[in-house]
Write a protein that holds these residues in place. Structure first.
Motif, PDB file in Angstrom:
ATOM      1  N   LEU A  12      50.637  56.939  31.555  1.00  0.00           N
ATOM      2  CA  LEU A  12      49.505  56.087  31.908  1.00  0.00           C
ATOM      3  C   LEU A  12      49.537  55.827  33.405  1.00  0.00           C
ATOM      4  O   LEU A  12      50.609  55.780  34.009  1.00  0.00           O
ATOM      5  N   SER A  13      48.385  55.616  33.987  1.00  0.00           N
ATOM      6  CA  SER A  13      48.351  55.254  35.403  1.00  0.00           C
ATOM      7  C   SER A  13      48.739  53.783  35.546  1.00  0.00           C
ATOM      8  O   SER A  13      48.516  52.972  34.641  1.00  0.00           O
ATOM      9  N   THR A  15      47.349  51.640  37.434  1.00  0.00           N
ATOM     10  CA  THR A  15      46.143  50.803  37.449  1.00  0.00           C
ATOM     11  C   THR A  15      45.593  50.545  36.056  1.00  0.00           C
ATOM     12  O   THR A  15      44.907  49.552  35.839  1.00  0.00           O
ATOM     13  N   SER A  16      45.900  51.421  35.101  1.00  0.00           N
ATOM     14  CA  SER A  16      45.441  51.166  33.737  1.00  0.00           C
ATOM     15  C   SER A  16      46.326  50.140  33.032  1.00  0.00           C
ATOM     16  O   SER A  16      45.927  49.560  32.034  1.00  0.00           O
ATOM     17  N   ILE A  17      47.521  49.899  33.562  1.00  0.00           N
ATOM     18  CA  ILE A  17      48.452  48.935  32.968  1.00  0.00           C
ATOM     19  C   ILE A  17      48.316  47.569  33.632  1.00  0.00           C
ATOM     20  O   ILE A  17      48.350  46.534  32.954  1.00  0.00           O
ATOM     21  N   ILE A  18      48.157  47.551  34.956  1.00  0.00           N
ATOM     22  CA  ILE A  18      48.015  46.277  35.672  1.00  0.00           C
ATOM     23  C   ILE A  18      46.783  45.556  35.144  1.00  0.00           C
ATOM     24  O   ILE A  18      45.713  46.137  35.025  1.00  0.00           O
ATOM     25  N   GLY A  19      46.964  44.300  34.803  1.00  0.00           N
ATOM     26  CA  GLY A  19      45.889  43.503  34.229  1.00  0.00           C
ATOM     27  C   GLY A  19      45.939  43.434  32.717  1.00  0.00           C
ATOM     28  O   GLY A  19      45.266  42.604  32.109  1.00  0.00           O
ATOM     29  N   ASP A  20      46.730  44.322  32.086  1.00  0.00           N
ATOM     30  CA  ASP A  20      46.860  44.270  30.629  1.00  0.00           C
ATOM     31  C   ASP A  20      47.537  42.968  30.211  1.00  0.00           C
ATOM     32  O   ASP A  20      48.365  42.403  30.938  1.00  0.00           O
ATOM     33  N   THR A  21      47.203  42.523  29.035  1.00  0.00           N
ATOM     34  CA  THR A  21      47.747  41.295  28.474  1.00  0.00           C
ATOM     35  C   THR A  21      49.113  41.552  27.847  1.00  0.00           C
ATOM     36  O   THR A  21      49.352  42.634  27.308  1.00  0.00           O
TER      37      THR A  21
END
Length: 124
Positions: A12-13, A15-21
């Motif tokens: 996964l990138s 940026t796709s993980i940052i911000g995830d809950t």
């Protein structure tokens, strides 16, 4: 036939993980992933920085969560951490203007021990 949604992604990138809950097993929202910290020696994620508490980003406390302590829930764009909210409030944390020395072995051992991650070094 296995559906694509039934498979956890292998890559996964950031940026796709940052911000995830991040939630616990009780379904409580523990906060969001603020940052990912990479171990430059092996190229792996050492830990996720969890932002917890505060309002609209003000007063948030940050926690280094060992990457191996998190379980991915790709269908929810979330991760699960096996900890009760009350216990998280007592975890070793820091604020956005005062990060700990990540190379400090004692600090890494304390964080790993708190989350029950053994045999891993955040800064190895």
């Amino acid at each position: 036939m296995v559906e694509q949604s039934d498979i956890s992604p292998e890559v996964l990138s950031a940026t796709s993980i940052i911000g995830d809950t991040i939630r616990n097993h009780q379904g409580e929202d523990l906060g969001d992933i603020e940052e990912l910290m990479i171990n430059l020696r092996d190229g792996c994620i050492a830990y996720a920085v969890l932002s917890f508490g505060g309002i609209a980003g003000l007063g948030d406390k940050l926690f280094a969560i060992p990457w191996k302590a998190l379980q991915l829930r790709p269908e929810e764009h979330a991760f699960v951490l096996d900890i009760r909210k009350e216990k998280l409030e007592t975890a070793p944390g820091f604020d956005k203007d005062n990060w700990p020395n990540m190379a400090d072995i004692d600090w890494a051992d304390r964080v790993n021990s708190f989350y029950g991650v053994t045999g891993e070094k955040l800064n190895a």
